[in-house]
Motif scaffolding. Structure first.
Motif, PDB file in Angstrom:
ATOM      1  N   LEU A 149       0.883  -1.166   0.000  1.00 43.47           N
ATOM      2  CA  LEU A 149       0.000   0.000   0.000  1.00 43.47           C
ATOM      3  C   LEU A 149       0.917   1.210   0.000  1.00 43.47           C
ATOM      4  CD1 LEU A 149      -2.554  -0.510   2.921  1.00 43.47           C
ATOM      5  CD2 LEU A 149      -3.089  -0.293   0.491  1.00 43.47           C
ATOM      6  N   HIS A 150       0.725   2.116  -0.959  1.00 44.00           N
ATOM      7  CA  HIS A 150       1.596   3.286  -1.020  1.00 44.00           C
ATOM      8  C   HIS A 150       0.909   4.460  -0.344  1.00 44.00           C
ATOM      9  CE1 HIS A 150       4.035   0.803  -3.499  1.00 44.00           C
ATOM     10  NE2 HIS A 150       3.059   0.636  -4.367  1.00 44.00           N
ATOM     11  N   ILE A 158       2.469   4.718  -6.661  1.00 43.35           N
ATOM     12  CA  ILE A 158       3.852   4.768  -6.193  1.00 43.35           C
ATOM     13  C   ILE A 158       4.387   6.186  -6.306  1.00 43.35           C
ATOM     14  CG2 ILE A 158       6.193   4.040  -6.750  1.00 43.35           C
ATOM     15  CD1 ILE A 158       5.099   1.344  -7.497  1.00 43.35           C
ATOM     16  N   GLN A 159       4.017   6.846  -7.401  1.00 43.52           N
ATOM     17  CA  GLN A 159       4.524   8.192  -7.657  1.00 43.52           C
ATOM     18  C   GLN A 159       4.188   9.116  -6.483  1.00 43.52           C
ATOM     19  OE1 GLN A 159       2.698   6.475  -9.784  1.00 43.52           O
ATOM     20  NE2 GLN A 159       3.545   6.505 -11.845  1.00 43.52           N
ATOM     21  N   ALA A 161       4.700   8.762  -3.400  1.00 42.81           N
ATOM     22  CA  ALA A 161       4.415   8.149  -2.110  1.00 42.81           C
ATOM     23  C   ALA A 161       5.541   8.459  -1.128  1.00 42.81           C
ATOM     24  CB  ALA A 161       4.264   6.637  -2.257  1.00 42.81           C
ATOM     25  N   GLU A 162       5.169   8.583   0.151  1.00 42.28           N
ATOM     26  CA  GLU A 162       6.194   8.856   1.166  1.00 42.28           C
ATOM     27  C   GLU A 162       6.779   7.566   1.708  1.00 42.28           C
ATOM     28  OE1 GLU A 162       4.294  11.421   4.049  1.00 42.28           O
ATOM     29  OE2 GLU A 162       3.578  12.646   2.363  1.00 42.28           O
ATOM     30  N   TYR A 163       5.908   6.577   1.868  1.00 40.41           N
ATOM     31  CA  TYR A 163       6.386   5.284   2.318  1.00 40.41           C
ATOM     32  C   TYR A 163       5.361   4.232   1.908  1.00 40.41           C
ATOM     33  CZ  TYR A 163       3.175   6.361   6.163  1.00 40.41           C
ATOM     34  OH  TYR A 163       2.080   6.709   6.892  1.00 40.41           O
ATOM     35  N   SER A 164       5.702   2.969   2.099  1.00 35.85           N
ATOM     36  CA  SER A 164       4.788   1.897   1.715  1.00 35.85           C
ATOM     37  C   SER A 164       4.586   0.945   2.882  1.00 35.85           C
ATOM     38  CB  SER A 164       5.349   1.126   0.518  1.00 35.85           C
ATOM     39  OG  SER A 164       5.539   2.007  -0.567  1.00 35.85           O
ATOM     40  N   LEU A 165       3.396   0.342   2.908  1.00 35.56           N
ATOM     41  CA  LEU A 165       3.077  -0.649   3.935  1.00 35.56           C
ATOM     42  C   LEU A 165       2.904  -1.987   3.236  1.00 35.56           C
ATOM     43  CD1 LEU A 165       0.435   1.398   5.984  1.00 35.56           C
ATOM     44  CD2 LEU A 165       2.884   1.143   6.424  1.00 35.56           C
TER      45      LEU A 165
ATOM     46  N   ARG B  88       1.217  -3.824   9.214  1.00 37.19           N
ATOM     47  CA  ARG B  88       2.010  -4.063   8.005  1.00 37.19           C
ATOM     48  C   ARG B  88       3.434  -3.574   8.227  1.00 37.19           C
ATOM     49  NH1 ARG B  88      -3.185  -2.555   6.312  1.00 37.19           N
ATOM     50  NH2 ARG B  88      -4.049  -3.827   4.638  1.00 37.19           N
ATOM     51  N   PHE B  89       4.347  -4.115   7.422  1.00 34.58           N
ATOM     52  CA  PHE B  89       5.726  -3.647   7.459  1.00 34.58           C
ATOM     53  C   PHE B  89       5.773  -2.278   6.793  1.00 34.58           C
ATOM     54  CE2 PHE B  89       5.946  -8.179   7.840  1.00 34.58           C
ATOM     55  CZ  PHE B  89       7.048  -8.436   8.637  1.00 34.58           C
ATOM     56  N   ARG B  90       6.342  -1.314   7.495  1.00 36.33           N
ATOM     57  CA  ARG B  90       6.464   0.004   6.900  1.00 36.33           C
ATOM     58  C   ARG B  90       7.854   0.139   6.304  1.00 36.33           C
ATOM     59  NH1 ARG B  90       5.027   5.994   9.270  1.00 36.33           N
ATOM     60  NH2 ARG B  90       6.516   7.070   7.936  1.00 36.33           N
ATOM     61  N   VAL B  91       7.923   0.417   5.013  1.00 33.22           N
ATOM     62  CA  VAL B  91       9.213   0.487   4.326  1.00 33.22           C
ATOM     63  C   VAL B  91       9.371   1.854   3.672  1.00 33.22           C
ATOM     64  CG1 VAL B  91       9.247  -1.996   3.889  1.00 33.22           C
ATOM     65  CG2 VAL B  91       8.291  -0.468   2.175  1.00 33.22           C
ATOM     66  N   PRO B  92      10.614   2.276   3.464  1.00 28.02           N
ATOM     67  CA  PRO B  92      10.828   3.589   2.854  1.00 28.02           C
ATOM     68  C   PRO B  92      10.213   3.647   1.462  1.00 28.02           C
ATOM     69  CG  PRO B  92      12.897   2.657   3.655  1.00 28.02           C
ATOM     70  CD  PRO B  92      11.867   1.591   3.758  1.00 28.02           C
ATOM     71  N   ARG B  93      10.038   4.851   0.995  1.00 34.65           N
ATOM     72  CA  ARG B  93       9.498   5.099  -0.337  1.00 34.65           C
ATOM     73  C   ARG B  93      10.203   4.202  -1.363  1.00 34.65           C
ATOM     74  NH1 ARG B  93      10.416   9.188  -4.320  1.00 34.65           N
ATOM     75  NH2 ARG B  93      12.339   9.741  -3.253  1.00 34.65           N
ATOM     76  N   ILE B  94       9.421   3.606  -2.234  1.00 30.69           N
ATOM     77  CA  ILE B  94       9.974   2.680  -3.211  1.00 30.69           C
ATOM     78  C   ILE B  94      10.111   3.398  -4.547  1.00 30.69           C
ATOM     79  CG2 ILE B  94       9.624   0.496  -4.391  1.00 30.69           C
ATOM     80  CD1 ILE B  94       7.646  -0.138  -1.999  1.00 30.69           C
TER      81      ILE B  94
END
Lengths: 513, 98
Positions: A149-150, A158-159, A161-165, B88-94
């Protein structure tokens, strides 16, 4: 957005086809419906709470050891056999290395140069009944990735986005990737061939019972490769053009649209003197166009190597033959058999197939309806409603058994066609089975001649002019009276019976001599 | 000729998303070259009659039945995560890739 307008230029499709010969390649990923993941015992149920179907293996924790799912292997071999492929006597898994958080191991376990199944074909039926043979390059086993999830930026993109879960419930779910050889010779029918192929593949996989093949839920996903080469007398001698790969085209209609769009776009670039970049493209369902993703250069460098944690697979020939014995009747042959049993014309059967209603009609017939009535419901009213809602027939919230029940109510004289459509509306609105809807909505036909007769008398009294016309021999004027009675009865009357009652009461006067 | 060039090390570093300074690239290229050289000696020992292998045990067809087994709870799964949010796992911007 400038990046969109830059690619929005397309050549008229017919013009594109006059100049170029399209070549396609389709990659379909299918999630198997096994109870557990490909390499660990985690359950695979759809829609579970995030990260509740995970273990050290699918999370890629140190020291975890994957072991192949026996049913995953069986399904892969059965798919290969159904696609007329050879089955490898010995093959291995490979690590596809890439750095992206949807795979916590930093590689996807896949197969590289040793797929479990290779060199097959699938005969697909086009809309006019013609058969087109699509050559299959390979079918191999691999595993699905986690879901991201972005957050921040545009919703879900994705564009920006600050971070993803990330949720790893899906990571490790068995996938079979089925890859065609370059599909040539389809010409202007390339988009139709692509759609027909995915449709035939879906039908085959469903018949095999190896996947629920729901494109809308992502258990079947399609990547479309397309390229153009100049038209020529000896077309096969012309080398293939540069291809683009459009990712995640996830409905039959979109497969057709995406192919058509890419053909038109490539043609515009090429006729304008430009070059096609070998790249990944994104499909936009809403606008029906593709946009540039990344160029395929570095990212293609997956540094595959044999997976050291899994042992090779060497399926015993006798076992493979045993699995061949479990293959279902090929869908095309099954359709011909059903057509004979149902006594449908070629066109009727083709329409049924093209609207994705063969299984639905079959199940409705099994539930007691006549083939004719079952076909009428699914290709008539239900197709109309599905089109309005832009849904597949199979997504409509009504079961074949409910349709059979509805039809039984019509045939027993309890419902007219009009009332039956209202009952169906109730079923689709989640009000229960047809019989329950009839009761709740009070959709019972007024078959009491007394009540109908009184309504007819009232209509005649209220429309003396019309009554006179009928008496004078203008029988067609009865329509106005019937309409008035039907309105009073709120549709719950048999119009034919009302007509009889009207005419009984208004005998035509003998014409004056 | 070295078994691995400095450019190849830079390429691999890029694929692995590891930022390396020019000094580090020089040093790493030298070290990897030594390692690859040592591995190459093994290749010389193995004659044509020794097939390449990806697994030390002569096993094939090891599978497990398709029966669910308990795994980790979400709490356990996330216990080692540097950051988490909404289970959920929080990961840096991809970076946009796929």
């Amino acid at each position: 957005m400038t990046s969109l307008s830059q690619f929005a230029e397309v050549l008229d499709y017919d013009e594109a086809l006059a100049k170029f010969d399209p070549v396609l390649g389709l990659e379909v990923h299918v999630e198997l419906n096994t109870n557990t993941k490909m390499f660990c015992g985690c359950p695979t149920e759809f829609g579970a709470e995030p990260n509740t179907q995970v273990c050290p293996v699918c999370l890629g924790l140190p020291g975890a050891l994957p072991v192949l799912n026996q049913i995953g292997l069986e399904s892969a071999i059965r798919i290969g056999l159904a696609l007329n492929c050879s089955i490898a006597q010995w093959c291995r898994f490979a690590r596809k290395n890439y750095f992206y958080p949807d795979m916590p191991k930093n590689f996807q376990t896949s197969q590289y140069d040793e797929p479990i199944a290779f060199e097959g074909y699938l005969d697909v039926e086009l809309e006019d009944g013609e058969t087109f043979r699509v050559q299959i390059e390979r079918a191999h086993m691999e595993e699905d990735t986690g879901k991201s999830l972005h957050i921040g930026g545009a919703t879900g993109r994705i564009q920006g986005a600050e971070y993803s879960l990330v949720d790893y419930n899906r990571a490790g779910i068995p996938l079979i990737e089925i890859v065609t050889k370059p599909i040539t010779g389809a010409g202007e029918r390339a988009p139709e061939v692509a759609k027909a192929y995915v449709s035939a593949l879906r039908e085959l996989l469903r018949a095999l019972g190896v996947s629920d093949v729901k494109m809308e839920q992502g258990s079947m996903r399609c990547d479309v490769n397309a390229s153009l080469r100049p038209r020529a007398e000896d077309q096969d001698s012309v080398p293939l053009g540069t291809r683009t790969e459009t990712k995640n085209v996830n409905s039959l209609r979109s497969v057709e649209r995406a192919v058509k769009y890419e053909i038109s776009r490539h043609a515009a670039v090429l006729t304008g003197g430009g070059k096609i970049l070998q790249e990944t493209r994104h499909w936009h369902e809403d606008t029906g166009i593709t946009t540039s993703g990344r160029e395929k250069s570095d990212a293609e460098d997956y540094r595959y190597f044999p997976e050291p944690d899994l042992v090779p697979i060497a399926p015993d020939a006798a076992w493979v033959e045993e699995l061949r014995g479990t293959l279902p009747e090929p869908p095309a042959r099954r359709r011909r058999r059903l057509q004979g049993e149902w006594n449908f014309s070629d066109k009727e059967m083709r329409d049924l197939y093209n609207s994705g209603a063969v299984e639905l009609v079959e199940a409705t017939v099994a539930a007691g309806a006549s083939p004719l009535a079952a076909r009428k419901w699914w290709t008539g009213e239900l197709s109309r409603l599905a089109n309005l809602e832009e849904k597949q027939l199979s997504e409509m919230p009504v079961t074949p058994a409910q349709i059979a029940q509805l039809q039984a109510l019509v045939e027993s004289g309890k419902l007219t066609d009009t009332l039956a459509r209202q009952a169906l509306e109730g079923v689709l609105a989640g009000e229960g089975d047809p019989e329950q809807v009839v009761e709740k909505r009070g959709l019972v036909l007024v078959s009491d001649d007394g009540a109908l007769g009184e309504a007819v008398d009232r209509a005649i009294a209220a429309n003396p002019g019309v009554a006179d016309k009928i008496r004078a021999g203008k029988v067609q004027a009865a329509g106005a009276l019937i309409g008035s009675v039907m309105k009073e009865m709120r549709g719950k009357a048999d119009a034919a019976r009302v007509r009889e009652l009207v005419l009984e009461r208004l005998p035509v006067d003998a014409p004056d001599a | 000729m070295p078994a691995i060039s400095r450019d190849e090390v830079a390429h691999l570093a890029g694929l692995a998303r590891i930022e390396m300074s020019p000094d580090e690239l020089d040093r790493m290229a030298g070290q990897l070259d030594v390692i690859l050289g040592a591995v190459a000696q093994v290749r010389e020992v193995a004659g044509d009659d020794v097939p390449a292998t990806s697994h030390p045990m002569p096993l094939v067809n090891v599978t497990r039945p398709d029966v669910p087994r308990p795994g980790l709870s979400a709490e356990q799964a996330l216990a080692g995560a540097p950051a988490q949010q909404e289970q959920r796992f929080r990961v840096p911007r991809i970076l946009e890739e796929d």
